[in-house]
Write a protein that holds these residues in place. Structure first.
Motif, PDB file in Angstrom:
ATOM      1  N   CYS A 190       0.849  -1.196   0.000  1.00 53.82           N
ATOM      2  CA  CYS A 190       0.000   0.000   0.000  1.00 53.82           C
ATOM      3  C   CYS A 190       0.885   1.246   0.000  1.00 53.82           C
ATOM      4  CB  CYS A 190      -0.899  -0.002   1.238  1.00 53.82           C
ATOM      5  SG  CYS A 190      -1.992   1.421   1.336  1.00 53.82           S
ATOM      6  N   HIS A 192       0.115   4.098   1.144  1.00 51.24           N
ATOM      7  CA  HIS A 192      -0.120   5.008   2.257  1.00 51.24           C
ATOM      8  C   HIS A 192       1.015   4.845   3.256  1.00 51.24           C
ATOM      9  CE1 HIS A 192      -2.329   5.999   6.204  1.00 51.24           C
ATOM     10  NE2 HIS A 192      -1.829   7.095   5.694  1.00 51.24           N
ATOM     11  N   GLY A 194       2.463   1.380   3.662  1.00 49.75           N
ATOM     12  CA  GLY A 194       3.205   0.164   3.336  1.00 49.75           C
ATOM     13  C   GLY A 194       2.577  -1.152   3.738  1.00 49.75           C
ATOM     14  N   CYS A 226      -6.819  -2.041   1.302  1.00 46.09           N
ATOM     15  CA  CYS A 226      -5.801  -2.137   2.347  1.00 46.09           C
ATOM     16  C   CYS A 226      -6.504  -2.240   3.694  1.00 46.09           C
ATOM     17  CB  CYS A 226      -4.898  -0.908   2.310  1.00 46.09           C
ATOM     18  SG  CYS A 226      -3.668  -0.959   3.630  1.00 46.09           S
ATOM     19  N   HIS A 229      -5.887   1.085   6.925  1.00 49.19           N
ATOM     20  CA  HIS A 229      -6.611   2.343   7.120  1.00 49.19           C
ATOM     21  C   HIS A 229      -7.676   2.553   6.052  1.00 49.19           C
ATOM     22  CE1 HIS A 229      -2.341   2.824   8.432  1.00 49.19           C
ATOM     23  NE2 HIS A 229      -2.958   3.054   9.562  1.00 49.19           N
ATOM     24  N   GLY A 230      -8.058   1.465   5.379  1.00 44.65           N
ATOM     25  CA  GLY A 230      -9.165   1.567   4.433  1.00 44.65           C
ATOM     26  C   GLY A 230      -8.799   2.126   3.073  1.00 44.65           C
ATOM     27  N   GLY A 231      -7.544   2.113   2.706  1.00 47.23           N
ATOM     28  CA  GLY A 231      -7.167   2.556   1.361  1.00 47.23           C
ATOM     29  C   GLY A 231      -7.784   1.637   0.316  1.00 47.23           C
ATOM     30  N   PRO A 244      -4.248   6.771   0.840  1.00 46.51           N
ATOM     31  CA  PRO A 244      -3.083   6.696  -0.058  1.00 46.51           C
ATOM     32  C   PRO A 244      -2.974   7.942  -0.941  1.00 46.51           C
ATOM     33  CG  PRO A 244      -4.207   4.589  -0.025  1.00 46.51           C
ATOM     34  CD  PRO A 244      -5.090   5.556   0.721  1.00 46.51           C
TER      35      PRO A 244
HETATM   36  S1  FES Z   1      -1.296   1.528   5.011  1.00 46.17           S
HETATM   37 FE1  FES Z   1      -2.835   1.173   3.522  1.00 46.17          FE
HETATM   38  S2  FES Z   1      -4.355   2.621   3.984  1.00 46.17           S
HETATM   39 FE2  FES Z   1      -2.827   2.973   5.454  1.00 46.17          FE
END
Ligand code: FES
Length: 309
Positions: A190, A192, A194, A226, A229-231, A244
């Motif tokens: 991810c 955002h 990782g 993800c 955090h919901g990415g 992200p």
């Molecule tokens: S690490 Fe993927 S949304 Fe935060």
């Protein structure tokens, strides 16, 4: 009234150089975490203020090499003047030695703390530690059905072994307009912070295959998500929701002797079009949380501390 002796104060005067020196050390330590330019700037500040500090300390104890003016009247200093000068020289020797020894010892201790940290941070760049050894042979392209994503897990570096296991989501797009093989290869990290992303759709484990240490599991995702955090991302890796800041990273590829060869890892800003018609700009690998295009790349130039590459 002067008695003819040197009343020069032997205690070091107040100085701002140690403060600058400490700020330089702090910049080095912060720079090691977030930014090499900041570390280099800190090193420069440390050296400059360290030299000024040492020079200041040495000056504050420097002996007066000229005799008092009235002693030069007949060219012969009095006994009292000689005694005072002898005492001065004695004081210079001890006080100067202690001051410089203190600074030197501080330097040795500082080097003992900083150099090992620098070694761990810098040496891997020269020894190849932490660098994936691409290309990776992922096996026959017939293992990648056209139009289907395949969860592909592989070892990035033979030398590093299982710690370098990576996952990519690979879709065979068939032939491009130029009649060249086309693959979409999305890295599972991810962008955002990782975390590993997951395909939003069923995986067909009963159809899984292996090639050497590569595992291949077909999957039918509507996008990628993800769990941290919901990415959320679409099937081209474009961000559709959550924190992200850019599209998912990708891998380059080539085909050799009918096998799909994984190439360099690169970062992507935005993907226009889909599958074999996808158009994107290829950027050097960026940390999660870092913008690679648009005005944001200037507004947020520092990587997120702790987000691994
Ligand atoms: S690490 Fe993927 S949304 Fe935060």
């Amino acid at each position: 009234m002067s008695d003819g002796t040197d009343n020069h104060d032997q205690a070091p005067g107040s100085s701002l150089w140690p403060i600058g020196f400490a700020i330089g050390i702090a910049c080095i330590l912060v720079g090691l975490v977030i930014s090499w330019p900041a570390a280099v700037l800190g090193a420069a500040v440390t050296i400059v203020f360290g030299v000024l500090w040492i020079r200041d300390a040495a000056r504050s104890h420097a002996p007066v090499d000229s005799a008092p003016a009235h002693a030069l009247v007949d060219g012969t200093p009095s006994e009292a003047q000689l005694a005072a000068e002898e005492q001065h020289l004695e004081t210079y020797g001890r006080a100067g030695f202690l001051t410089l020894a203190t600074i030197g010892l501080g330097g040795v201790i500082g080097a003992g703390v900083v150099l090992p940290s620098l070694g761990f941070a810098v040496l891997p760049s020269f020894t190849g530690e932490g660098i994936e050894t691409n290309p990776v042979d992922l096996g026959p392209i017939s293992n990648f059905p056209e139009g289907t994503f395949v969860i592909t897990s592989f070892t990035g570096s033979k030398r590093q072994g299982d710690v370098s296991r990576r996952t990519a989501y690979i879709r065979n797009n068939g032939l491009s307009a130029e009649k060249e093989p086309s693959f979409t290869i999305i890295y599972s990290r991810c962008v955002h912070l990782g975390c590993p992303i997951q395909p939003n759709g069923p995986a067909f484990k009963d159809q899984a295959k292996t090639y050497k240490d590569v595992t291949l599991t077909p999957v039918k995702p509507a996008g990628f998500g993800c769990p941290c955090h919901g990415g959320a991302y679409d099937t081209e890796g474009n961000r559709t929701a959550g924190p992200p800041v850019r599209s998912l990273d990708r891998y380059a590829f080539s085909v050799a002797d009918g096998n799909l060869i994984l190439g360099d890892h690169f970062s992507v800003g935005t993907v226009a079009g889909t599958a074999a018609d996808a158009v994107m700009t290829r950027y050097p690998v960026a940390y999660p949380g870092v913008h690679v295009d648009g005005i944001e790349r200037f507004l947020y130039p520092l990587p997120v501390p702790g987000a691994g590459a």
